[in-house]
Design a protein around this motif. Sequence first.
Motif, PDB file in Angstrom:
ATOM      1  N   ASP A 156       0.757  -1.328   0.056  1.00 61.65           N
ATOM      2  CA  ASP A 156       0.035  -0.086   0.193  1.00 61.65           C
ATOM      3  C   ASP A 156       0.862   1.375  -0.014  1.00 61.65           C
ATOM      4  O   ASP A 156       0.570   2.106  -0.548  1.00 61.65           O
ATOM      5  N   SER A 157       2.031   1.208   0.781  1.00 66.73           N
ATOM      6  CA  SER A 157       2.787   2.557   0.940  1.00 66.73           C
ATOM      7  C   SER A 157       3.491   2.770  -0.599  1.00 66.73           C
ATOM      8  O   SER A 157       3.293   4.094  -1.005  1.00 66.73           O
ATOM      9  N   ARG A 178       7.894  -9.095  -7.326  1.00 68.52           N
ATOM     10  CA  ARG A 178       7.143 -10.089  -7.954  1.00 68.52           C
ATOM     11  C   ARG A 178       6.122  -9.707  -9.071  1.00 68.52           C
ATOM     12  O   ARG A 178       6.229  -8.329  -9.425  1.00 68.52           O
ATOM     13  N   ARG A 182       1.136  -6.670  -3.453  1.00 65.69           N
ATOM     14  CA  ARG A 182       0.510  -6.651  -2.233  1.00 65.69           C
ATOM     15  C   ARG A 182      -0.337  -5.512  -1.720  1.00 65.69           C
ATOM     16  O   ARG A 182      -1.380  -5.902  -0.861  1.00 65.69           O
ATOM     17  N   ARG A 285      -1.350  -1.059  11.111  1.00 63.00           N
ATOM     18  CA  ARG A 285      -0.599   0.036  10.779  1.00 63.00           C
ATOM     19  C   ARG A 285      -1.213   1.053  10.359  1.00 63.00           C
ATOM     20  O   ARG A 285      -1.098   1.647   9.087  1.00 63.00           O
TER      21      ARG A 285
HETATM   22  P1  NAP Z   1       4.174  -4.080   3.148  1.00 67.20           P
HETATM   23  O1  NAP Z   1       2.790  -4.132   2.950  1.00 67.20           O
HETATM   24  O2  NAP Z   1       5.037  -4.984   4.051  1.00 67.20           O
HETATM   25  O3  NAP Z   1       4.873  -4.217   1.589  1.00 67.20           O
HETATM   26  C1  NAP Z   1       5.970  -4.086   1.614  1.00 67.20           C
HETATM   27  C2  NAP Z   1       6.311  -4.157  -0.079  1.00 67.20           C
HETATM   28  O4  NAP Z   1       7.770  -4.222  -0.247  1.00 67.20           O
HETATM   29  C3  NAP Z   1       6.152  -5.786  -0.632  1.00 67.20           C
HETATM   30  O5  NAP Z   1       5.510  -5.675  -1.772  1.00 67.20           O
HETATM   31  C4  NAP Z   1       7.444  -6.360  -0.540  1.00 67.20           C
HETATM   32  O6  NAP Z   1       7.619  -7.321  -1.423  1.00 67.20           O
HETATM   33  C5  NAP Z   1       8.249  -5.293  -0.692  1.00 67.20           C
HETATM   34  N1  NAP Z   1       9.571  -5.568  -0.242  1.00 67.20           N
HETATM   35  C6  NAP Z   1       9.920  -5.901   0.888  1.00 67.20           C
HETATM   36  N2  NAP Z   1      11.410  -6.034   1.248  1.00 67.20           N
HETATM   37  C7  NAP Z   1      11.945  -5.781  -0.026  1.00 67.20           C
HETATM   38  C8  NAP Z   1      13.238  -5.757  -0.468  1.00 67.20           C
HETATM   39  N3  NAP Z   1      14.097  -6.003   0.278  1.00 67.20           N
HETATM   40  N4  NAP Z   1      13.132  -5.518  -1.967  1.00 67.20           N
HETATM   41  C9  NAP Z   1      12.065  -5.262  -2.847  1.00 67.20           C
HETATM   42  N5  NAP Z   1      11.147  -5.210  -2.190  1.00 67.20           N
HETATM   43  C10 NAP Z   1      10.759  -5.475  -0.930  1.00 67.20           C
HETATM   44  O7  NAP Z   1       4.492  -2.556   3.814  1.00 67.20           O
HETATM   45  P2  NAP Z   1       3.724  -1.157   3.399  1.00 67.20           P
HETATM   46  O8  NAP Z   1       3.356  -1.037   1.958  1.00 67.20           O
HETATM   47  O9  NAP Z   1       4.750  -0.197   4.043  1.00 67.20           O
HETATM   48  O10 NAP Z   1       2.388  -1.362   4.304  1.00 67.20           O
HETATM   49  C11 NAP Z   1       2.601  -1.627   5.551  1.00 67.20           C
HETATM   50  C12 NAP Z   1       1.266  -1.631   6.175  1.00 67.20           C
HETATM   51  O11 NAP Z   1       0.885  -0.532   6.369  1.00 67.20           O
HETATM   52  C13 NAP Z   1       0.172  -2.786   5.506  1.00 67.20           C
HETATM   53  O12 NAP Z   1      -0.429  -3.110   6.525  1.00 67.20           O
HETATM   54  C14 NAP Z   1      -0.547  -1.809   4.721  1.00 67.20           C
HETATM   55  O13 NAP Z   1      -1.943  -2.122   4.443  1.00 67.20           O
HETATM   56  C15 NAP Z   1      -0.638  -0.462   5.579  1.00 67.20           C
HETATM   57  N6  NAP Z   1      -0.670   0.727   4.888  1.00 67.20           N
HETATM   58  C16 NAP Z   1      -2.209   1.031   4.669  1.00 67.20           C
HETATM   59  C17 NAP Z   1      -2.214   2.034   3.666  1.00 67.20           C
HETATM   60  C18 NAP Z   1      -3.455   2.458   3.519  1.00 67.20           C
HETATM   61  O14 NAP Z   1      -4.426   1.927   3.873  1.00 67.20           O
HETATM   62  N7  NAP Z   1      -3.791   3.584   2.501  1.00 67.20           N
HETATM   63  C19 NAP Z   1      -1.001   3.050   3.474  1.00 67.20           C
HETATM   64  C20 NAP Z   1       0.175   2.830   3.660  1.00 67.20           C
HETATM   65  C21 NAP Z   1       0.182   1.385   4.432  1.00 67.20           C
HETATM   66  P3  NAP Z   1       6.446  -8.655  -1.435  1.00 67.20           P
HETATM   67  O15 NAP Z   1       5.175  -8.346  -1.925  1.00 67.20           O
HETATM   68  O16 NAP Z   1       7.273  -9.483  -2.566  1.00 67.20           O
HETATM   69  O17 NAP Z   1       6.607  -9.154  -0.175  1.00 67.20           O
END
Ligand code: NAP
Length: 309
Positions: A156-157, A178, A182, A285
């Motif tokens: 999402d971020s 990928r 996600r 989060r």
């Molecule tokens: P996340 O959901 O953990 O996603 C991280 C992304 O980065 C994944 O796609 C992952 O790939 C990729 N990744 C991780 N390590 C990597 C690496 N070393 N090299 C390349 N790619 C890598 O983190 P997030 O997007 O910060 O979100 C975290 C949480 O906050 C989630 O629960 C999300 O729903 C929430 N959030 C919500 C909103 C909203 O509701 N609007 C906004 C921001 C965040 P893979 O997919 O292959 O694992």
Amino acid sequence: MSDTIHAKVLILGAGPAGMAAALYAARDELSPLVLTGPEIGGQVSITATIENYPGFPDGVEGPDLVARFREQAEKFGARLVLDTATEADLSQRPFKITGLEATYTADALIIATGASAKQLEVPGEEEFIGLGVSYCATCDGHFFKGQHISVVGGGDSALEEALFLTRYAETVTIIHRRDKFRAGPLLQKRARRHPKIRFLMEHEVVAVEGDDVVQSLRLRHTRTGESREHPTAGVFIFIGYHPNSDLFEGQLELDERGYIVTDKHMRTNIPGVFAAGEIADSRYRQVITSAGMGAAAAIEARHFLAEQE
Ligand code: NAP
């Protein structure tokens, strides 16, 4: 010797969890003291627009929400101190927290130190921070007006911040390791429809390259292993977060990823120490869930202190 300041309720962190805890504790006349850490508002202060915090049907800018949180907590008597905790001694009460500016003791402690952006840990990344490598679209987006930039990540971020960056950049290429995102369906739909957004799926960044500033990324196809150069003026990295819990290692129970373990009442393994927000939550989060946890932690701190009397 630095001063020692005592608080009935000491709150570490001034993001949504810390500020909500401060508001609740202040209204309960517990005179909470908040050590803000380096950034008042935590991650919210560097978030562009928040569209899913109830009460703001048109969205609210992160820094604006932080200012409102602060105003409301201070109105009821919460004290914010611009200091960062560097050591914690939770072996006895009052708990002792050493900061950069002073030493603090507390009858009850609410830890809301949040989480920080993860790094790719590839060559060039560290070297080019501030020179084209960024973890904050709100802070650095405007430097890339009319330029071609990249976003790394598939959650999402990454998608949300890529959409925000289209305000400035000519194109934003989302690089994801990928072939599936996600991120939630709504963000995916918006990103796919956006004329400025491009996608480079099944690629990972192996190096950030440039002379004085970032000029390109060295990418590797995750299935074929093929290497390619991807010219870019900047790269924004949104690959998740890690909890800011180093201070409590060996004292509080942490899970295998370093998040503080709590029960459903925000209680840690040490009576009187509570944890709220992203330091204790890798699942939701959200601003609303963190704020809710902060409020709950403050209510539990009140119960705890009442039991001690
Ligand atoms: P996340 O959901 O953990 O996603 C991280 C992304 O980065 C994944 O796609 C992952 O790939 C990729 N990744 C991780 N390590 C990597 C690496 N070393 N090299 C390349 N790619 C890598 O983190 P997030 O997007 O910060 O979100 C975290 C949480 O906050 C989630 O629960 C999300 O729903 C929430 N959030 C919500 C909103 C909203 O509701 N609007 C906004 C921001 C965040 P893979 O997919 O292959 O694992």
